[in-house]
Design an enzyme around this catalytic site. Structure first.
Site, PDB file in Angstrom:
ATOM      1  N   GLY A 171       0.755  -1.134   0.129  1.00 19.34           N
ATOM      2  CA  GLY A 171      -0.012  -0.107   0.142  1.00 19.34           C
ATOM      3  C   GLY A 171       0.735   1.341   0.134  1.00 19.34           C
ATOM      4  O   GLY A 171       0.509   2.145  -0.795  1.00 19.34           O
ATOM      5  N   ILE A 172       2.129   1.264   1.031  1.00 20.94           N
ATOM      6  CA  ILE A 172       2.776   2.462   1.036  1.00 20.94           C
ATOM      7  C   ILE A 172       3.635   2.598  -0.280  1.00 20.94           C
ATOM      8  O   ILE A 172       3.664   3.663  -0.837  1.00 20.94           O
ATOM      9  CB  ILE A 172       3.610   2.466   2.278  1.00 20.94           C
ATOM     10  CG1 ILE A 172       2.665   2.453   3.459  1.00 20.94           C
ATOM     11  CG2 ILE A 172       4.529   3.742   2.189  1.00 20.94           C
ATOM     12  CD1 ILE A 172       3.500   2.167   4.693  1.00 20.94           C
ATOM     13  N   THR A 251      11.389   4.764   4.974  1.00 24.65           N
ATOM     14  CA  THR A 251      10.136   5.206   6.037  1.00 24.65           C
ATOM     15  C   THR A 251       9.757   3.697   6.472  1.00 24.65           C
ATOM     16  O   THR A 251       8.590   3.926   7.111  1.00 24.65           O
ATOM     17  CB  THR A 251       9.062   5.756   5.135  1.00 24.65           C
ATOM     18  OG1 THR A 251       8.587   5.030   4.233  1.00 24.65           O
ATOM     19  CG2 THR A 251       9.587   7.076   4.653  1.00 24.65           C
ATOM     20  N   ALA A 252      10.247   2.646   6.429  1.00 24.52           N
ATOM     21  CA  ALA A 252       9.705   1.312   6.738  1.00 24.52           C
ATOM     22  C   ALA A 252      10.073   0.863   8.014  1.00 24.52           C
ATOM     23  O   ALA A 252       9.332   1.260   8.961  1.00 24.52           O
ATOM     24  CB  ALA A 252      10.241   0.284   5.832  1.00 24.52           C
ATOM     25  N   ARG A 253      11.325   0.385   8.229  1.00 25.21           N
ATOM     26  CA  ARG A 253      11.780   0.176   9.469  1.00 25.21           C
ATOM     27  C   ARG A 253      13.430   0.053   9.509  1.00 25.21           C
ATOM     28  O   ARG A 253      13.746  -0.300   8.537  1.00 25.21           O
ATOM     29  CB  ARG A 253      11.468  -1.266  10.104  1.00 25.21           C
ATOM     30  CG  ARG A 253       9.894  -1.366  10.572  1.00 25.21           C
ATOM     31  CD  ARG A 253       9.852  -0.523  11.917  1.00 25.21           C
ATOM     32  NE  ARG A 253       8.428  -0.681  12.260  1.00 25.21           N
ATOM     33  CZ  ARG A 253       7.300   0.143  12.109  1.00 25.21           C
ATOM     34  NH1 ARG A 253       7.614   1.216  11.230  1.00 25.21           N
ATOM     35  NH2 ARG A 253       6.241   0.029  12.458  1.00 25.21           N
ATOM     36  N   ASP A 277      13.263   8.098   8.373  1.00 21.91           N
ATOM     37  CA  ASP A 277      12.150   8.404   9.169  1.00 21.91           C
ATOM     38  C   ASP A 277      12.189   7.132  10.421  1.00 21.91           C
ATOM     39  O   ASP A 277      11.905   7.357  11.354  1.00 21.91           O
ATOM     40  CB  ASP A 277      10.696   8.138   8.513  1.00 21.91           C
ATOM     41  CG  ASP A 277       9.732   8.512   9.503  1.00 21.91           C
ATOM     42  OD1 ASP A 277       9.997   9.402  10.207  1.00 21.91           O
ATOM     43  OD2 ASP A 277       8.581   8.127   9.609  1.00 21.91           O
ATOM     44  N   GLU A 282      15.765   2.334  17.473  1.00 19.47           N
ATOM     45  CA  GLU A 282      15.317   3.729  18.038  1.00 19.47           C
ATOM     46  C   GLU A 282      14.800   3.817  19.446  1.00 19.47           C
ATOM     47  O   GLU A 282      14.549   2.875  20.033  1.00 19.47           O
ATOM     48  CB  GLU A 282      13.574   3.853  17.481  1.00 19.47           C
ATOM     49  CG  GLU A 282      13.732   3.996  15.718  1.00 19.47           C
ATOM     50  CD  GLU A 282      12.507   4.312  15.100  1.00 19.47           C
ATOM     51  OE1 GLU A 282      11.236   4.283  15.877  1.00 19.47           O
ATOM     52  OE2 GLU A 282      12.407   3.876  13.973  1.00 19.47           O
ATOM     53  N   HIS A 300      10.794   9.285  13.324  1.00 18.34           N
ATOM     54  CA  HIS A 300       9.786   8.331  13.129  1.00 18.34           C
ATOM     55  C   HIS A 300       8.386   8.962  13.207  1.00 18.34           C
ATOM     56  O   HIS A 300       7.629   8.780  14.235  1.00 18.34           O
ATOM     57  CB  HIS A 300       9.774   7.230  14.151  1.00 18.34           C
ATOM     58  CG  HIS A 300       9.113   6.076  13.647  1.00 18.34           C
ATOM     59  ND1 HIS A 300       9.322   4.669  13.889  1.00 18.34           N
ATOM     60  CD2 HIS A 300       7.880   5.791  12.956  1.00 18.34           C
ATOM     61  CE1 HIS A 300       8.455   3.635  13.407  1.00 18.34           C
ATOM     62  NE2 HIS A 300       7.381   4.618  12.728  1.00 18.34           N
TER      63      HIS A 300
HETATM   64  O1  GLV Z   1       5.548   3.199  11.776  1.00 24.44           O
HETATM   65  C1  GLV Z   1       4.263   3.115  11.591  1.00 24.44           C
HETATM   66  C2  GLV Z   1       3.373   1.927  11.421  1.00 24.44           C
HETATM   67  O2  GLV Z   1       3.846   0.945  11.309  1.00 24.44           O
HETATM   68  O3  GLV Z   1       2.237   2.448  11.409  1.00 24.44           O
END
Ligand code: GLV
Length: 339
Positions: A171-172, A251-253, A277, A282, A300
């Protein structure tokens, strides 16, 4: 709502409901909400083992609740009440939860998949443009009263005509692809499973194998979940295969990329710039990233908007309601679809 023995169901709240108060109030109408007193993992485990959460069948948890409970790993799952059947996680990524341990205890887990797509892809585009333009340093120097800085920042690059490689076209990833098209980028992607033809056409993306994606991309965006198979999927060997001077967006992990290897690749110039991000450990950030002017950092905040927070909370709460009312989940995690 009451259970067969006439008692009201109990729901364990791990974390805070920030925005969706009325949706949450509707849970309170049908169930008793239990919140832990503990504010650290050892105390939480003790509290749970003392029976304080006994009878809870559903837990709602936030990403931030990890600060109290720690990860939902085998040890934590063992300490949870034997009555617990569902954990409704507020977030798309659910790597904080050990799904096999939950499955073994008969606990079903849900996440909030598509609710995060727009906001996460938006911050991806923000990081992409910011990293291509090397904006991190000039934004900081401006605030320090030094205009563009003591030495002129390097000239940036335009996205137009560049190849954006998307690793993980869920989706992202596909949301980001559509947005990047508006900036004149050409999209390539690699995913475990190829998109169906109509979706591929919609995002104007060409499917390539993993190595081709690494070799061809001018910008690489990481959009895949973190799990045992994807941990350190991008490391020294993969950086070496990339075009020299690539820009990488994550922006994932953080754990999808080896952060120490990323610092080396930045220092050698193999990677020109990065927009991040998320981080491996973290809220700790590798000093080599903090020190590097070609790294654009956000703590994040991919989903950190009023609208998305409401969407995510309402989605997670709808899972709580569904668990209470019908013993099912609206969005069970893929690993448990057959459960
Ligand atoms: O990092 C944000 C999520 O996993 O929704």
């Amino acid at each position: 709502m009451s259970l067969a023995n006439g008692t009201r169901p109990r729901v364990l709240l791990l974390g805070v409901i920030e925005r969706a108060q009325s949706a949450w109030a509707s849970v309170g109408e049908v169930a008793d909400i239990v919140t832990p007193k503990a504010n650290n993992r050892p105390d939480f485990i003790k509290e749970s083992l003392s029976g304080a959460f006994g009878g809870c069948t559903v837990a709602y948890r936030t990403f931030e609740s990890v600060a109290v409970t720690g990860k939902v790993d085998a040890e934590l799952v063992r300490a949870l009440p034997s009555s617990l059947r569902f954990i409704c996680h507020n977030g798309a990524g659910y790597d904080q939860l050990d799904i096999p341990s939950c499955t073994a205890r008969g606990i079903r887990v849900s996440n909030t998949p598509s609710a995060v797509d727009d906001a996460t892809a938006d911050i991806g585009i923000f990081l992409l443009l910011g990293a291509l333009r090397n904006l991190a340093v000039s934004m900081t120097s401006l605030r320090a009263g030094e205009w563009r800085g003591k030495t002129l920042p390097a000239l940036g690059h335009d996205p137009q005509g560049k190849i954006l490689g998307i690793l993980g076209m869920g989706g992202i990833g596909s949301n980001m692809a559509k947005k990047a098209l508006a900036f004149g980028m050409k999209i390539r992607y690699y995913n475990r499973t190829r998109l169906d033809g109509s979706l591929e056409k919609e995002v104007e993306a060409e499917y390539v194998d993993f190595e081709t994606l690494l070799r061809d991309s001018d910008v690489l965006s990481l959009n895949l979940p973190l799990n045992a198979k994807t941990r350190h999927m991008i490391s020294s060997k993969e950086f070496a295969m990339m075009k020299r001077g690539i820009t990488i967006i994550n922006t994932a992990r953080g754990g999808v990329m080896n952060e120490a290897a990323l610092v080396d690749a930045l220092n050698s110039g193999q990677v020109n710039s990065v927009g991040l991000d998320v981080y491996e450990d973290e809220p700790r950030i590798h000093p080599g990233l903090l020190e590097n002017p070609r790294v654009m950092l956000v703590p994040h905040m991919g989903t950190w908007t009023v609208e998305t927070m409401i969407k995510m909370e309402e989605w997670a709460i709808s899972n709580v309601r569904s668990a209470l009312e019908s013993g099912t989940l609206r969005s069970i995690v893929p690993e448990q679809r057959d459960m």
